[in-house]
Design a protein around this motif. Structure first.
Motif, PDB file in Angstrom:
ATOM      1  N   PHE B  22       0.819  -1.222   0.000  1.00 61.50           N
ATOM      2  CA  PHE B  22       0.000   0.000   0.000  1.00 61.50           C
ATOM      3  C   PHE B  22       0.845   1.261   0.000  1.00 61.50           C
ATOM      4  O   PHE B  22       0.584   2.202   0.731  1.00 61.50           O
ATOM      5  CB  PHE B  22      -0.965   0.016   1.182  1.00 61.50           C
ATOM      6  N   GLY B  24       2.472   4.519  -2.304  1.00 61.44           N
ATOM      7  CA  GLY B  24       2.213   5.268  -3.538  1.00 61.44           C
ATOM      8  C   GLY B  24       0.762   5.239  -3.969  1.00 61.44           C
ATOM      9  O   GLY B  24       0.445   5.009  -5.129  1.00 61.44           O
ATOM     10  N   MET B  25      -0.129   5.480  -3.004  1.00 63.35           N
ATOM     11  CA  MET B  25      -1.553   5.366  -3.301  1.00 63.35           C
ATOM     12  C   MET B  25      -2.074   6.507  -4.179  1.00 63.35           C
ATOM     13  O   MET B  25      -3.018   6.317  -4.932  1.00 63.35           O
ATOM     14  CB  MET B  25      -2.352   5.363  -1.994  1.00 63.35           C
ATOM     15  N   CYS B  26      -1.456   7.694  -4.074  1.00 66.88           N
ATOM     16  CA  CYS B  26      -2.019   8.833  -4.830  1.00 66.88           C
ATOM     17  C   CYS B  26      -2.000   8.580  -6.333  1.00 66.88           C
ATOM     18  O   CYS B  26      -3.049   8.641  -6.971  1.00 66.88           O
ATOM     19  CB  CYS B  26      -1.288  10.128  -4.511  1.00 66.88           C
ATOM     20  N   ILE B  73      15.765  13.053  -1.504  1.00 63.28           N
ATOM     21  CA  ILE B  73      14.690  13.790  -2.163  1.00 63.28           C
ATOM     22  C   ILE B  73      15.252  14.648  -3.291  1.00 63.28           C
ATOM     23  O   ILE B  73      14.652  14.737  -4.366  1.00 63.28           O
ATOM     24  CB  ILE B  73      13.909  14.631  -1.129  1.00 63.28           C
ATOM     25  N   SER B  77      14.164  14.173  -7.062  1.00 65.11           N
ATOM     26  CA  SER B  77      13.472  15.230  -7.799  1.00 65.11           C
ATOM     27  C   SER B  77      14.260  15.630  -9.040  1.00 65.11           C
ATOM     28  O   SER B  77      13.662  16.045 -10.037  1.00 65.11           O
ATOM     29  CB  SER B  77      13.174  16.431  -6.904  1.00 65.11           C
ATOM     30  N   TYR B 101       0.617  14.924 -11.867  1.00 65.16           N
ATOM     31  CA  TYR B 101       1.069  13.705 -11.192  1.00 65.16           C
ATOM     32  C   TYR B 101       2.486  13.317 -11.588  1.00 65.16           C
ATOM     33  O   TYR B 101       3.107  12.511 -10.908  1.00 65.16           O
ATOM     34  CB  TYR B 101       0.088  12.553 -11.448  1.00 65.16           C
ATOM     35  N   PRO B 103       5.255  15.584 -11.789  1.00 66.48           N
ATOM     36  CA  PRO B 103       6.130  16.121 -10.739  1.00 66.48           C
ATOM     37  C   PRO B 103       5.867  15.485  -9.369  1.00 66.48           C
ATOM     38  O   PRO B 103       6.783  15.397  -8.551  1.00 66.48           O
ATOM     39  CB  PRO B 103       5.823  17.618 -10.726  1.00 66.48           C
ATOM     40  N   LEU B 104       4.660  15.019  -9.150  1.00 66.42           N
ATOM     41  CA  LEU B 104       4.362  14.439  -7.842  1.00 66.42           C
ATOM     42  C   LEU B 104       4.994  13.061  -7.649  1.00 66.42           C
ATOM     43  O   LEU B 104       4.893  12.501  -6.559  1.00 66.42           O
ATOM     44  CB  LEU B 104       2.855  14.353  -7.615  1.00 66.42           C
ATOM     45  N   VAL B 106       7.926  12.750  -7.249  1.00 67.23           N
ATOM     46  CA  VAL B 106       8.923  13.062  -6.212  1.00 67.23           C
ATOM     47  C   VAL B 106       8.477  12.552  -4.848  1.00 67.23           C
ATOM     48  O   VAL B 106       9.275  12.006  -4.084  1.00 67.23           O
ATOM     49  CB  VAL B 106       9.141  14.591  -6.135  1.00 67.23           C
ATOM     50  N   VAL B 107       7.210  12.758  -4.530  1.00 67.46           N
ATOM     51  CA  VAL B 107       6.742  12.386  -3.197  1.00 67.46           C
ATOM     52  C   VAL B 107       6.042  11.024  -3.199  1.00 67.46           C
ATOM     53  O   VAL B 107       5.342  10.703  -2.251  1.00 67.46           O
ATOM     54  CB  VAL B 107       5.818  13.465  -2.608  1.00 67.46           C
ATOM     55  N   CYS B 109       5.795   7.515  -2.236  1.00 65.57           N
ATOM     56  CA  CYS B 109       6.503   6.869  -1.115  1.00 65.57           C
ATOM     57  C   CYS B 109       7.302   5.650  -1.563  1.00 65.57           C
ATOM     58  O   CYS B 109       8.258   5.280  -0.900  1.00 65.57           O
ATOM     59  CB  CYS B 109       5.565   6.454   0.005  1.00 65.57           C
ATOM     60  N   LEU B 112      11.050   6.728  -2.254  1.00 63.79           N
ATOM     61  CA  LEU B 112      11.803   7.047  -1.038  1.00 63.79           C
ATOM     62  C   LEU B 112      11.971   5.802  -0.177  1.00 63.79           C
ATOM     63  O   LEU B 112      13.030   5.580   0.428  1.00 63.79           O
ATOM     64  CB  LEU B 112      11.078   8.149  -0.262  1.00 63.79           C
TER      65      LEU B 112
END
Lengths: 195, 256
Positions: B22, B24-26, B73, B77, B101, B103-104, B106-107, B109, B112
């Motif tokens: 679960f 990288g849900m976005c 990070i 990025s 989405y 550029p996103l 980067v965040v 999970c 990282l």
């Protein structure tokens, strides 16, 4: 006056119609992660609201005063994530020193916010929509309120779900996702409202 | 070589970043409205994941412990910006469809998490394979979700009409609510499959059945597995032996 009404409508639309969780899917990880208790959900919501409002202001300033004049706009992702990381660190140190009670309340949620896509997402959205400073901060704040509202509503639902007797394969994450889907369905009713 | 095959299988099946961990849900929920978007998102994330894993693995001895997350990070990025610019230049329709989405990433999970959990402790080649396997696992999960959503919600697959003409597409599956519902159902199906596999392994202690056992121990329901192993260790032992050696090899591999 017109501008004030415009801002208020835009804020209402970011809370309900363009809700970060249920319409745009920003910040799903903390939404699924910390929404099991209303108290922790409120802490996370507060921390996110705090950081998004400040980072909207900071990223707007950096973009318009530094990146744009020097033709460095392609670096915005790197610049923004660094600003957010630094800001989160700064807020953490500031709160620890001057407002220990709030620091205790936000606790472990603050450092997690760096990798919350809601923060970076709202900063990038402000740039994409070419909002001015006031709009950026207002819309950022409203979007964060929308996030907090979503996570609080969902924490309430999850508190009840703990007593539900679901089939074994549905226990845990599937049930959580499906209930989120039902709430999202309710929220999609707002998309009929045109601002 | 065998070790890498096992690593890839682990990323796609046993430790699937999306359906099991679960993470990288976005992007999972947001970009699965169509199969082409899902493939684009999955491959973009895979590219970033491989590059950042390799780079972080190369620099793992130089990055100070205290600022490692910030360094990761920045590295991530950087690669995300590169991917974004490449997509804008060569895949403009996909770039427009995925929008913010990209550029996103980067965040995301997953990236990282792999940097912190794997690339910062392992040499370059295993890190690259780890990035590939996790990225493929992410892509497979996205395509699976997007297939369900696109077929039910639009009646098409990769833009081609696949449903009979009397089928009225259910728009709800394309809407945000459908993302949550589809993912919830798929995760429930995965859980059901896992418990079937566990029951099968319990009923038929054959090599194939045993093959499923270690997967179960790694992922979810160890309680159901422990009992048969404890009850009849004598009959299980000879069949499990090659398996445990393999898993030891992979454990050593990842500990290097």
């Amino acid at each position: 006056m017109d501008q004030l009404i415009d801002i208020l409508l835009l804020m209402l639309s970011s809370v309900l119609v363009q809700n970060f969780i249920f319409a745009k899917f920003y910040g799903i990880c903390p939404f699924l992660g910390v929404s099991d208790k209303p108290a922790t959900a409120a802490g996370m919501g507060m921390a996110v609201t705090f950081v998004i409002t400040l980072s909207s202001a900071a990223t707007w300033a950096v973009y318009n005063f530094i990146l744009e004049p020097f033709n460095l706009t392609y670096l915005k992702t790197i610049a923004f994530i660094l600003i957010i990381a630094a800001l989160v660190q700064l807020i953490e140190m500031f709160l620890k020193k001057f407002v220990p009670s709030l620091y205790q309340a936000l606790g472990i949620y603050l450092p997690l916010i760096t990798t919350n896509c809601a923060v970076l997402g709202s900063a990038l959205l402000n740039i994409q929509n070419e909002y001015n400073f006031i709009y950026s901060v207002a819309v950022g704040f409203a979007a964060a309120i929308g996030f907090t509202m979503a996570i609080l509503i969902f924490a309430g639902v999850r508190a009840r779900l703990q007593f539900a007797q679901a089939p074994k394969s549905f226990q845990g994450m599937p049930l959580v996702l499906i209930s989120a889907g039902l709430i999202a369905m309710a929220f999609s009713g707002f998309s009929g409202i045109n601002f | 070589m065998n070790k890498y095959v096992k690593q890839i299988k682990e990323g796609i099946v046993d430790q699937n970043p999306t359906l099991v961990q679960f993470l990288g849900m976005c992007p999972t929920l947001a970009t699965t409205t169509s199969v082409s978007n899902a493939v684009g998102m999955g491959l973009a994330a895979t590219a970033v994941l491989i590059c950042s894993n390799v780079f972080i693995s190369l620099l793992r001895k130089f990055i100070p412990k205290e600022i490692r997350i910030a360094s990761y990070i920045v590295i991530i990025s950087g690669f995300v910006t590169a991917v974004e610019l490449l997509m804008k230049a060569f895949l403009t329709p996909l770039y427009d469809a995925l929008g913010l989405y990209i550029p996103l990433i980067v965040v995301n999970c997953i990236i990282l998490a792999r940097a912190e959990a794997f690339a910062s402790k392992n040499p370059v080649l295993p890190s690259a394979v780890d990035g590939l396997s996790m990225g493929l696992g992410f892509t497979v999960a996205l395509v699976l979700i997007a297939s369900v959503r696109e077929i039910l919600g639009a009646g098409t697959w990769l833009g081609l009409r696949v449903t009979p003409s009397f089928y009225e597409p259910a728009l709800i599956f394309i809407l945000p609510a459908g993302a949550f519902l589809t993912l919830g159902m798929i995760v429930a199906a995965v859980n059901k499959g896992k418990s079937f596999a566990a029951a099968y392994a319990e009923a038929h202690p054959k090599p194939e059945g045993v093959e499923v056992l270690p997967d179960e121990i790694v992922t979810d329901a160890p309680a159901a597995e422990e009992t048969p192993a404890a009850d009849e260790p004598a009959s299980e032992e000879p069949k499990e032996e090659p398996k445990t050696e393999e898993s030891e090899v992979s454990a050593n591999g990842s500990a290097d």
